[in-house]
Design a protein around this motif. Sequence first.
Motif, PDB file in Angstrom:
ATOM      1  N   LYS A   4       0.845  -1.194   0.000  1.00 55.08           N
ATOM      2  CA  LYS A   4       0.000   0.000   0.000  1.00 55.08           C
ATOM      3  C   LYS A   4       0.882   1.246   0.000  1.00 55.08           C
ATOM      4  CE  LYS A   4      -3.807  -0.016   2.277  1.00 55.08           C
ATOM      5  NZ  LYS A   4      -4.830  -0.003   3.370  1.00 55.08           N
ATOM      6  N   ASP A   5       0.671   2.110  -0.994  1.00 53.40           N
ATOM      7  CA  ASP A   5       1.411   3.367  -1.083  1.00 53.40           C
ATOM      8  C   ASP A   5       0.994   4.266   0.086  1.00 53.40           C
ATOM      9  OD1 ASP A   5       2.296   5.992  -1.740  1.00 53.40           O
ATOM     10  OD2 ASP A   5       2.402   5.414  -3.847  1.00 53.40           O
ATOM     11  N   PRO A   6       1.943   4.709   0.904  1.00 50.43           N
ATOM     12  CA  PRO A   6       1.587   5.527   2.071  1.00 50.43           C
ATOM     13  C   PRO A   6       1.000   6.893   1.704  1.00 50.43           C
ATOM     14  CG  PRO A   6       3.968   5.455   1.782  1.00 50.43           C
ATOM     15  CD  PRO A   6       3.393   4.453   0.840  1.00 50.43           C
ATOM     16  N   LEU A   7       1.210   7.322   0.462  1.00 56.42           N
ATOM     17  CA  LEU A   7       0.685   8.633   0.049  1.00 56.42           C
ATOM     18  C   LEU A   7      -0.707   8.531  -0.564  1.00 56.42           C
ATOM     19  CD1 LEU A   7       3.880  10.244  -1.539  1.00 56.42           C
ATOM     20  CD2 LEU A   7       2.973  10.550   0.763  1.00 56.42           C
ATOM     21  N   THR A   8      -0.955   7.490  -1.373  1.00 53.69           N
ATOM     22  CA  THR A   8      -2.234   7.378  -2.072  1.00 53.69           C
ATOM     23  C   THR A   8      -3.163   6.335  -1.454  1.00 53.69           C
ATOM     24  OG1 THR A   8      -1.451   5.672  -3.602  1.00 53.69           O
ATOM     25  CG2 THR A   8      -1.053   7.972  -4.209  1.00 53.69           C
ATOM     26  N   GLY A   9      -2.593   5.429  -0.666  1.00 55.34           N
ATOM     27  CA  GLY A   9      -3.398   4.352  -0.111  1.00 55.34           C
ATOM     28  C   GLY A   9      -3.692   3.258  -1.109  1.00 55.34           C
ATOM     29  N   LYS A  10      -3.195   3.387  -2.346  1.00 54.03           N
ATOM     30  CA  LYS A  10      -3.450   2.392  -3.386  1.00 54.03           C
ATOM     31  C   LYS A  10      -2.329   1.333  -3.394  1.00 54.03           C
ATOM     32  CE  LYS A  10      -5.859   5.654  -6.435  1.00 54.03           C
ATOM     33  NZ  LYS A  10      -5.876   6.303  -7.778  1.00 54.03           N
ATOM     34  N   GLU A  11      -2.689   0.143  -3.879  1.00 53.26           N
ATOM     35  CA  GLU A  11      -1.698  -0.922  -4.005  1.00 53.26           C
ATOM     36  C   GLU A  11      -0.721  -0.579  -5.134  1.00 53.26           C
ATOM     37  OE1 GLU A  11      -1.392  -4.087  -2.240  1.00 53.26           O
ATOM     38  OE2 GLU A  11      -2.516  -2.803  -0.848  1.00 53.26           O
ATOM     39  N   THR A  12       0.545  -0.778  -4.860  1.00 57.96           N
ATOM     40  CA  THR A  12       1.569  -0.493  -5.862  1.00 57.96           C
ATOM     41  C   THR A  12       2.649  -1.564  -5.786  1.00 57.96           C
ATOM     42  OG1 THR A  12       3.094   1.210  -6.713  1.00 57.96           O
ATOM     43  CG2 THR A  12       2.966   0.958  -4.321  1.00 57.96           C
ATOM     44  N   GLU A  13       3.338  -1.809  -6.891  1.00 60.56           N
ATOM     45  CA  GLU A  13       4.381  -2.837  -6.896  1.00 60.56           C
ATOM     46  C   GLU A  13       5.676  -2.267  -6.329  1.00 60.56           C
ATOM     47  OE1 GLU A  13       6.042  -6.407  -9.781  1.00 60.56           O
ATOM     48  OE2 GLU A  13       5.552  -4.469 -10.708  1.00 60.56           O
ATOM     49  N   VAL A  14       6.257  -2.990  -5.373  1.00 61.11           N
ATOM     50  CA  VAL A  14       7.488  -2.573  -4.707  1.00 61.11           C
ATOM     51  C   VAL A  14       8.528  -3.686  -4.855  1.00 61.11           C
ATOM     52  CG1 VAL A  14       8.542  -1.956  -2.481  1.00 61.11           C
ATOM     53  CG2 VAL A  14       6.233  -1.146  -3.050  1.00 61.11           C
ATOM     54  N   MET A  15       9.768  -3.295  -5.060  1.00 64.29           N
ATOM     55  CA  MET A  15      10.866  -4.264  -5.103  1.00 64.29           C
ATOM     56  C   MET A  15      11.716  -4.107  -3.850  1.00 64.29           C
ATOM     57  SD  MET A  15      13.869  -4.920  -7.940  1.00 64.29           S
ATOM     58  CE  MET A  15      14.813  -3.423  -7.617  1.00 64.29           C
TER      59      MET A  15
ATOM     60  N   PHE B 219      10.708   3.581  -1.654  1.00 64.36           N
ATOM     61  CA  PHE B 219       9.376   3.359  -1.087  1.00 64.36           C
ATOM     62  C   PHE B 219       9.428   3.452   0.437  1.00 64.36           C
ATOM     63  CE2 PHE B 219       6.546   0.225   0.934  1.00 64.36           C
ATOM     64  CZ  PHE B 219       5.308   0.717   0.550  1.00 64.36           C
ATOM     65  N   ASP B 220      10.400   2.781   1.039  1.00 69.97           N
ATOM     66  CA  ASP B 220      10.550   2.781   2.492  1.00 69.97           C
ATOM     67  C   ASP B 220      11.716   3.688   2.857  1.00 69.97           C
ATOM     68  OD1 ASP B 220      10.888   2.326   5.170  1.00 69.97           O
ATOM     69  OD2 ASP B 220      11.175   0.149   5.005  1.00 69.97           O
ATOM     70  N   LEU B 221      11.415   4.845   3.444  1.00 71.99           N
ATOM     71  CA  LEU B 221      12.461   5.836   3.722  1.00 71.99           C
ATOM     72  C   LEU B 221      13.472   5.351   4.749  1.00 71.99           C
ATOM     73  CD1 LEU B 221      10.336   9.118   3.777  1.00 71.99           C
ATOM     74  CD2 LEU B 221      11.603   8.093   1.882  1.00 71.99           C
ATOM     75  N   ALA B 222      13.141   4.295   5.498  1.00 72.25           N
ATOM     76  CA  ALA B 222      14.055   3.766   6.510  1.00 72.25           C
ATOM     77  C   ALA B 222      14.920   2.634   5.965  1.00 72.25           C
ATOM     78  CB  ALA B 222      13.273   3.273   7.725  1.00 72.25           C
ATOM     79  N   SER B 223      14.766   2.329   4.672  1.00 70.71           N
ATOM     80  CA  SER B 223      15.473   1.175   4.129  1.00 70.71           C
ATOM     81  C   SER B 223      16.929   1.506   3.838  1.00 70.71           C
ATOM     82  CB  SER B 223      14.779   0.667   2.864  1.00 70.71           C
ATOM     83  OG  SER B 223      14.883   1.609   1.814  1.00 70.71           O
ATOM     84  N   LYS B 224      17.697   0.471   3.538  1.00 69.62           N
ATOM     85  CA  LYS B 224      19.112   0.595   3.208  1.00 69.62           C
ATOM     86  C   LYS B 224      19.280   1.343   1.880  1.00 69.62           C
ATOM     87  CE  LYS B 224      23.329  -1.198   4.271  1.00 69.62           C
ATOM     88  NZ  LYS B 224      23.998  -1.068   5.573  1.00 69.62           N
ATOM     89  N   ALA B 225      20.433   1.974   1.708  1.00 68.16           N
ATOM     90  CA  ALA B 225      20.705   2.657   0.440  1.00 68.16           C
ATOM     91  C   ALA B 225      20.773   1.630  -0.697  1.00 68.16           C
ATOM     92  CB  ALA B 225      22.021   3.415   0.540  1.00 68.16           C
ATOM     93  N   PRO B 226      20.147   1.916  -1.838  1.00 69.92           N
ATOM     94  CA  PRO B 226      20.173   0.977  -2.967  1.00 69.92           C
ATOM     95  C   PRO B 226      21.592   0.805  -3.503  1.00 69.92           C
ATOM     96  CG  PRO B 226      18.450   2.637  -3.256  1.00 69.92           C
ATOM     97  CD  PRO B 226      19.312   3.106  -2.130  1.00 69.92           C
ATOM     98  N   SER B 227      21.929  -0.405  -3.920  1.00 67.86           N
ATOM     99  CA  SER B 227      23.248  -0.678  -4.474  1.00 67.86           C
ATOM    100  C   SER B 227      23.255  -0.437  -5.976  1.00 67.86           C
ATOM    101  CB  SER B 227      23.656  -2.124  -4.181  1.00 67.86           C
ATOM    102  OG  SER B 227      23.014  -3.000  -5.085  1.00 67.86           O
ATOM    103  N   ILE B 228      24.439  -0.510  -6.553  1.00 65.62           N
ATOM    104  CA  ILE B 228      24.600  -0.306  -7.991  1.00 65.62           C
ATOM    105  C   ILE B 228      23.902  -1.406  -8.788  1.00 65.62           C
ATOM    106  CG2 ILE B 228      26.769  -1.596  -8.179  1.00 65.62           C
ATOM    107  CD1 ILE B 228      25.894   1.724  -9.953  1.00 65.62           C
ATOM    108  N   ASP B 229      23.634  -2.560  -8.145  1.00 63.96           N
ATOM    109  CA  ASP B 229      22.992  -3.675  -8.836  1.00 63.96           C
ATOM    110  C   ASP B 229      21.470  -3.563  -8.871  1.00 63.96           C
ATOM    111  OD1 ASP B 229      25.251  -5.074  -9.606  1.00 63.96           O
ATOM    112  OD2 ASP B 229      25.397  -6.178  -7.732  1.00 63.96           O
ATOM    113  N   THR B 230      20.905  -2.525  -8.273  1.00 61.24           N
ATOM    114  CA  THR B 230      19.451  -2.392  -8.181  1.00 61.24           C
ATOM    115  C   THR B 230      18.755  -2.505  -9.538  1.00 61.24           C
ATOM    116  OG1 THR B 230      19.627  -1.071  -6.166  1.00 61.24           O
ATOM    117  CG2 THR B 230      17.589  -0.869  -7.423  1.00 61.24           C
ATOM    118  N   PRO B 231      19.185  -1.792 -10.579  1.00 64.48           N
ATOM    119  CA  PRO B 231      18.478  -1.898 -11.870  1.00 64.48           C
ATOM    120  C   PRO B 231      18.604  -3.268 -12.518  1.00 64.48           C
ATOM    121  CG  PRO B 231      20.453  -0.548 -12.091  1.00 64.48           C
ATOM    122  CD  PRO B 231      20.266  -0.778 -10.633  1.00 64.48           C
TER     123      PRO B 231
END
Length: 706
Positions: free
Chosen positions: A59-70, A120-132
């Motif tokens: 659930k998107d914390p801003l819109t309340g709608k379901e969204t795909e998260v990785m 999506f989650d502001l408390a999460s770890k910094a994304p790595s270079i392999d993210t894409p």
Amino acid sequence: MESLTTRFKHVSYLWDEAKAAELEGDEVALLIYRSNLLGADLRLTNYGGGNTSCKAMAKDPLTGKETEVMWVKGSGGDLGTLKRSGLAALYVDRLRSLTNVYRGIEHEDEMVELFNHCIFDLASKAPSIDTPLHGFLPFKHIDHLHPDAAIAIAAAKDGKRITQELFNGTIGWVEWQRPGFDLGLKLKECLDNNPGIRGIMLGSHGLFTWGDTAYESYMNTLEVIERCAEYLEENIKNNGQVFGGAKIKSLPAEERLKKAAVLAPVLRGYCSSYTRMIGHFTDDERVLEFINSNDLDRLAPMGTSCPDHFLRTKISPLVLNLSVDEDVSDVKAVQQKIAPLFDAYRKMYTEYYEACKHSNSPAIRDTNPVVILYPGVGMFTFSKDKQTARVAAEFYINAINVMKGAEAVSVYTSLPRQEAFNIEYWLLEEAKLQRMPKPKALSGRIALITGSAGGIGKAIAKKFAGEGACVVINDNDENRLEEAKAEFTKQYGKDVFDADLLDVTNAQTIHKTFETAALKFGGIDIVVNCAGLSISKPLEEHTEKDWDLLYDVLVKGQFLVTQAGVEIMRKQGTGGDVLNIVSKNALVSGPNNAGYGSAKAAQLHLSRLNAAELGKDQIRVNTVNPDAVISDSKIWAGAWAEGRAKAYGVTVEELPAYYAKRTLLNEIILPEDIANACFVFVGGLLDKSTGNVLNVDGGVAMAFLR
């Protein structure tokens, strides 16, 4: 489950259906579970290497709608110990929309900062270079690993053809390219051109596999790696000679360790010309097979292929030109042979940097080798701390496995020098290095503290370990030492300390413990003579046996331990510290104290004599004089306390208060107070101080130096 457990020979099937069932419905929890299982088998990926991901609706914390998260493993960390806090969580649609602003491979690095707009989650770890690399693939669960078996094929000259034939076209192939946004697009292109494939091999790099569920991804990963390993095993078996066959034979195990212990401090000294290093030694059979082979001279200079291996082992190892039966105890002769090798390595590394650098490349780093190979003996690795040195050895063994497999099925190919440089001096890697915590005061230092299973010695060892040092704890009491080992293991872990039985009156155990220090950490920088005992008797009751014991432990023991430590420090050529824990009694006359007090006075003057002699070697010798440190002390557990109480006309229970009241500060002295005083001498602020005495006694006027 039994059939699946036994089905795999080259990888471990660890999936527990009952455990997984408890996590059903929580895709992130299943991702963590799968990641930990993969990371638990080092045949699947290296320590700190690889990354995994899952995609699920939230659930998107801003819109309340379901969204795909990785959710994907963030920058740094290790799969085997990964927790939810180690994941980065990103909006999938936002990540993929970055293609709208991507300006091409020349502007690759700027995309990393744009990942922050996808969080999506502001408390999460910094994304790595392999993210894409995960984001552009449509699968719900993805594993990117660096298994030796797969990299051996990926690093083979005919790797693409072998992959095609081995998996009948069900594994795609993407040529080597530095990880990043563009490589993510290349993976998607490969999938688009080869719909229905079960994975992608990255040239010289690693493997991508996937599934619609965590279990499907796990099984797919195991099956692909198992098939690679089977193929290599068949070819190695049929190939006959590995690495061109053996050129020399290894020394017997005991002789290898003896020789390594003697040589390690010499090598550490050369490797520490830029910054002080910690060492690691291994004579693993896989290492010996490689370094004893005919192909060593051809393969070793080529370096590694996988970036994970390369970043931890440097462009290539240094191979010692010492014969297997070389007398390494002749330090000067060995140095004459080794010094030109280090000079040549530093020159080679400098030329590599100058030939490959870009206009904005970071400044050249330490030009010394990380990996040193001694045919017939084993492999030394040196780095900023023990864990990094140990992991470098593990990664080079991975590289050996890769070379062995690639040579068995084709011809091994390493990363081109320019590509290797672009990884090593990548601005994103440099930024990561700059973000690392500042080294602690004793980082890169190795300390041996006698009598360190309890009391003052243990407090000193803990203080030094807490300040970044590697410590060798020891005692002549086996039970007490075992208790200390358990405590240090729990508090600091295996890479910070080692433990050994040591009797300071026995030269054989002293040398054995210093060998332990050399083999485990590479040498010694700080020796603390802390082991002691006390006997308090009137003159007429003092026996010759009492006298000999006091002088053997306190004076002879200090002499023998210092002598052995200085021998190693001189091999290193980097100076060092000797700290002697003496006593207020070295300066103050008191009743019932003839043997102990005079032995302490001898310790104090021996410290001065050593300081005068060792200054030319940049070895500092200083003294800490405690008084009445009763807490956790074996000295105070027996007759000494009774003797001192009798001498002062108080009870044993009244001794701590009695000693405190007679000081100017009215303070009880604790082991930690002595540890702090020791740290003052070695922590960097008193590097030009030697021959000094620091009283830590609460203020005893009679003990003032004058």
